[in-house]
Design a protein around this motif. Structure first.
Motif, PDB file in Angstrom:
ATOM      1  N   ARG A   1       0.800  -1.221   0.000  1.00  0.00           N
ATOM      2  CA  ARG A   1       0.000   0.000   0.000  1.00  0.00           C
ATOM      3  C   ARG A   1       0.840   1.281   0.000  1.00  0.00           C
ATOM      4  O   ARG A   1       0.444   2.275  -0.601  1.00  0.00           O
ATOM      5  N   PHE A   2       1.985   1.278   0.688  1.00  0.00           N
ATOM      6  CA  PHE A   2       2.692   2.536   0.900  1.00  0.00           C
ATOM      7  C   PHE A   2       4.161   2.522   0.494  1.00  0.00           C
ATOM      8  O   PHE A   2       4.790   3.564   0.430  1.00  0.00           O
TER       9      PHE A   2
ATOM     10  N   PRO B   1      -3.444   6.922   2.379  1.00  0.00           N
ATOM     11  CA  PRO B   1      -2.254   7.569   1.812  1.00  0.00           C
ATOM     12  C   PRO B   1      -2.029   8.962   2.380  1.00  0.00           C
ATOM     13  O   PRO B   1      -0.880   9.391   2.564  1.00  0.00           O
TER      14      PRO B   1
END
Length: 329
Positions: free
Chosen positions: A4-5, A289
């Motif tokens: 995800r990051f 995010p």
């Protein structure tokens, strides 16, 4: 598979302690899966997470089907679809396809002992409200604690699908995958082999674990992941820890709004870190995010994000473990 990051170092590029953990995973499990690669920026947390999972889920004498059932049922209670899919597949690989499909559909297994295990795993989400403790041995209990931590890390740092479009949930794909992993899933592993990978000399294993390697691994994870709290000030840590005790595993209806309200009285420098830690403990997939971008303004390193998520995850996990400690006094 989607991180995800950040994108972690590939297994081929891993060195030092991370490479040593990956090598043992290749020998004893299914290779360095994304679950563990997501932790590779902090080798001491990676090693302790692997040690706890290995010693609890893979080694020892408790029935492996029961341990995989705990992992799958708890993952569903914790809303970690990635882990549900993985451990449903492993249940099928162990020769329990009907049980695997019941868990995949969220049904209660027909066999009374299996149904009892599912109810017990689900109740651990709120140990204070359910007066939860464990009638099971250290390996099954340790598996449950391992997945309270792993579910949160995975939901925070990975997307929900191992394969594009969720193909891993197709019965055909699951059937093929289970045959590929059947031999590895059924091989018994000797206890204690992971402990030399740990970087801390742990002498105070929890009473519920006796002298099992599971207790050493859990104590090591508690120390390694708990260090993430050092990224926050005293008020922020107290907020996270008090909220975990008070909320007792309740899943917020609107996690983003819930977290905003809780951090209003935290010093401004710590608000975003406190928010991420709280979401990691209660609703890790809700870390956004935007949250991570704000955190990276002051802490740009991937390692600090992993440490922060690990801190929230171990705080929630240790809330469950404290119920075991109370029962052993």
């Amino acid at each position: 598979m989607t991180y995800r990051f950040f994108t972690p170092t590939t297994p081929r590029a891993a060195t030092g302690p991370t490479a040593a953990v990956y090598q043992q995973m290749r020998e004893d499990f299914l290779g360095p899966l994304p679950t563990f690669q997501a932790l590779s920026a902090v080798p001491e947390v990676l090693a302790a997470t692997w040690a706890l999972m290995r010693e609890a889920l893979l080694a020892g004498d408790a029935p492996r089907v029961e341990r995989e059932l705990v992992a799958a049922a708890l993952s569903r209670a914790n809303r970690c679809q990635f882990c549900v899919d993985a451990h449903v597949l492993l249940l099928q690989a162990l020769g329990a396809p009907k049980l695997a499909e019941a868990v995949a559909r969220g049904e209660t297994p027909p066999e009374p002992r299996h149904a009892q295990i599912v109810r017990w795993a689900q109740a651990s989400r709120s140990p204070r409200a359910t007066d939860w403790t464990s009638p099971y041995g250290v390996e099954i209990t340790g598996t449950l604690l391992a997945f309270h931590f792993i579910n949160r890390v995975v939901s925070a740092l990975l997307g929900p699908d191992l394969l594009p479009g969720g193909l891993q949930r197709s019965p055909l794909v699951r059937s093929v995958g289970s045959r590929l992993y059947a031999r590895a899933a059924r091989e018994r592993k000797e206890p204690g082999r992971s402990l030399p990978l740990l970087d801390a000399d742990v002498t105070a294993a929890p009473a519920w674990a006796g002298d099992s390697p599971v207790g050493v691994a859990y104590a090591s994870l508690r120390i390694a992941a708990g260090r993430g709290g050092e990224l926050l000030g005293d008020v922020a840590r107290q907020t996270v820890e008090a909220t975990v005790r008070w909320e007792d595993g309740r899943v917020p209806v609107r996690p983003a709004d819930w977290a905003v309200d809780l951090v209003r009285d935290v010093p401004g420098v710590d608000r975003i870190g406190t928010r991420i830690s709280l979401l990691a403990a209660f609703a890790p997939s809700a870390i956004s995010p935007g949250d991570v971008a704000l955190w990276r303004l002051s802490h740009p390193a991937d390692a600090d994000l992993v440490r922060l998520v690990a801190y929230g995850a171990i705080t929630a996990t240790d809330h469950v473990a404290r119920a075991l400690a109370s029962a052993h006094r």
